[in-house]
Design an enzyme around this catalytic site. Structure first.
Site, PDB file in Angstrom:
ATOM      1  N   GLU A 279      19.592   7.776 -13.528  1.00 19.22           N
ATOM      2  CA  GLU A 279      20.103   7.707 -14.844  1.00 19.22           C
ATOM      3  C   GLU A 279      19.110   9.493 -15.269  1.00 19.22           C
ATOM      4  O   GLU A 279      19.270   9.982 -16.146  1.00 19.22           O
ATOM      5  CB  GLU A 279      19.658   6.659 -16.268  1.00 19.22           C
TER       6      GLU A 279
ATOM      7  N   CYS B 211      13.889   3.410 -17.443  1.00 19.88           N
ATOM      8  CA  CYS B 211      15.540   4.293 -17.572  1.00 19.88           C
ATOM      9  C   CYS B 211      16.299   4.221 -19.246  1.00 19.88           C
ATOM     10  O   CYS B 211      16.699   5.095 -19.732  1.00 19.88           O
ATOM     11  CB  CYS B 211      16.372   4.389 -16.212  1.00 19.88           C
TER      12      CYS B 211
ATOM     13  N   TRP C  56      32.511   3.535  28.038  1.00 20.53           N
ATOM     14  CA  TRP C  56      32.333   3.058  26.348  1.00 20.53           C
ATOM     15  C   TRP C  56      33.434   1.875  26.719  1.00 20.53           C
ATOM     16  O   TRP C  56      34.547   2.102  26.744  1.00 20.53           O
ATOM     17  CB  TRP C  56      32.217   3.999  26.116  1.00 20.53           C
TER      18      TRP C  56
END
Length: 363
Positions: free
Chosen positions: A54, A86, A172
């Site tokens: 903010e 804030c 893989w």
């Protein structure tokens, strides 16, 4: 709640994701300031100790923030921590309305920020796109609620349930697209854990391979301390490595690793719970388990895994003694099987990814 409210909260989530893996123990938060349906300021929380979302958004909006609407995916804080609250910045800016995605579960904040804003005469709407906001910060929410990091177990297997051939070869199993997904997953986590067997067999890097500039802490759990002198994880230039083990005395290997900059933590017992407790004390929210079946068993039984990513490749390798993702959990009948909830399925290249949450545990 209007359509623009929904759109702007999703914009907040997009901004928040820019700091994935970097904010712990804080949450991921983004914020936008809107006037006449136009964004005049935006920002996100980049890291613990730095200003909140903010503040960045209000700074960009400047004096135009007066009578504007501020959107934020998580309730504004109302306490002094490393940074000022804030809520006071929003009040000082004289904004007209604040739209909040979800209430902050942190007891220092929960509901207090919303109450403070309303007391100051600011209109507050809560719960816009709440589920999307909750999903983004699920690890933070879990850590705050249970005082324990959020654990994710990731593995890749063939269609017949193998993670390697009978000789241990695993590169893989999945496609490069699936592996890229994992690199992004690591980038969203604070630490990644493997056991000594995985280190010896695969010699992994456990980095994000450049998909972002964030690499998680690399953790090795070992009871035997039978580790190679040379391994990719001992290079700590890009990211740190910590080994959890039992007392090693004046081990020559211990000295060599310490000299290379590897951190060694000696525990009375090496188990997932003690390791996760240590990582919690370090302020980490999200932990990725990329370990083999034996350590995964221990992590599941101890309640250290809350979410699962299972990559399934359309390949068959067979082998009665080929490795599987999990060892023996001691389950004798199907009614005792561990179940997943909130399960989703997606296709990645030629592979399939099942994502779900643990609905029961063995502890």
């Amino acid at each position: 709640m209007t359509k623009i409210d929904q759109q702007m909260i999703h914009k907040c989530l997009e901004l928040a994701k820019k700091a994935q893996g970097k904010t712990s123990p804080n949450p991921l938060v983004g914020s936008v300031v809107v006037k006449n349906e136009q964004i005049i300021g935006q920002g996100f929380h980049p890291a613990a100790g730095q200003p909140h979302a903010e503040v960045f958004a209000l700074k960009e909006a400047g004096v135009e923030a007066q009578n504007a609407t501020v959107y934020v995916n998580l309730e504004p804080c109302n306490h002094y921590g490393r940074t000022p609250p804030c809520t006071e910045a929003l009040i000082k800016a004289q904004v007209k309305r604040v739209v909040v995605g979800m209430v902050d579960p942190d007891e220092r904040v929960s509901g207090g920020g919303i109450q403070r804003l309303r007391k100051a005469g600011i209109e507050v709407e809560v719960g816009v796109e709440k589920e999307a906001c909750r999903k983004l910060n699920e690890a933070f929410i879990y850590r705050v609620k249970y005082k324990h990091p959020f654990g994710i177990f990731k593995y890749a297997m063939t269609l017949d349930g193998k993670i390697a051939t009978t000789i241990g070869h695993s590169k893989w199993i999945t496609s490069s697209s699936s592996r890229n997904f994992v690199h992004h997953l690591r980038a969203s986590c604070d630490a990644v854990i493997i056991g000594g067997n995985t280190l010896r067999r695969d010699n992994p890097l456990l980095t994000t391979h450049g998909v972002t500039d964030h690499n998680p802490l690399r953790v090795v759990m070992t009871k035997s301390f039978d580790l190679p002198v040379d391994a990719n994880l001992w290079n700590v230039e890009k990211t740190k490595t910590v080994i959890f083990c039992q007392s090693q005395g004046d081990s020559s290997l211990k000295k060599q690793l310490l000299d290379k900059g590897v951190e060694i933590v000696e525990l009375s017992e090496v188990n997932p719970r003690l390791v996760m407790d240590n990582l919690y004390q370090r302020g980490l929210n999200c932990i990725l388990w990329e370990c083999g079946g034996n350590l995964a068993n221990q992590a599941l039984i101890s309640g250290s895994i809350q979410k699962l990513y299972a990559f399934i490749a359309p390949k068959l390798i067979g082998g009665m003694h080929a490795l599987s993702p999990l060892g023996d959990l001691g389950i004798q009948t199907m009614d005792k099987a561990l179940r997943l909830k909130d399960v989703s399925l997606q296709k990645i290249d030629r592979d399939f990814l099942i994502e779900g949450y643990m609905s029961n545990e063995l502890n």
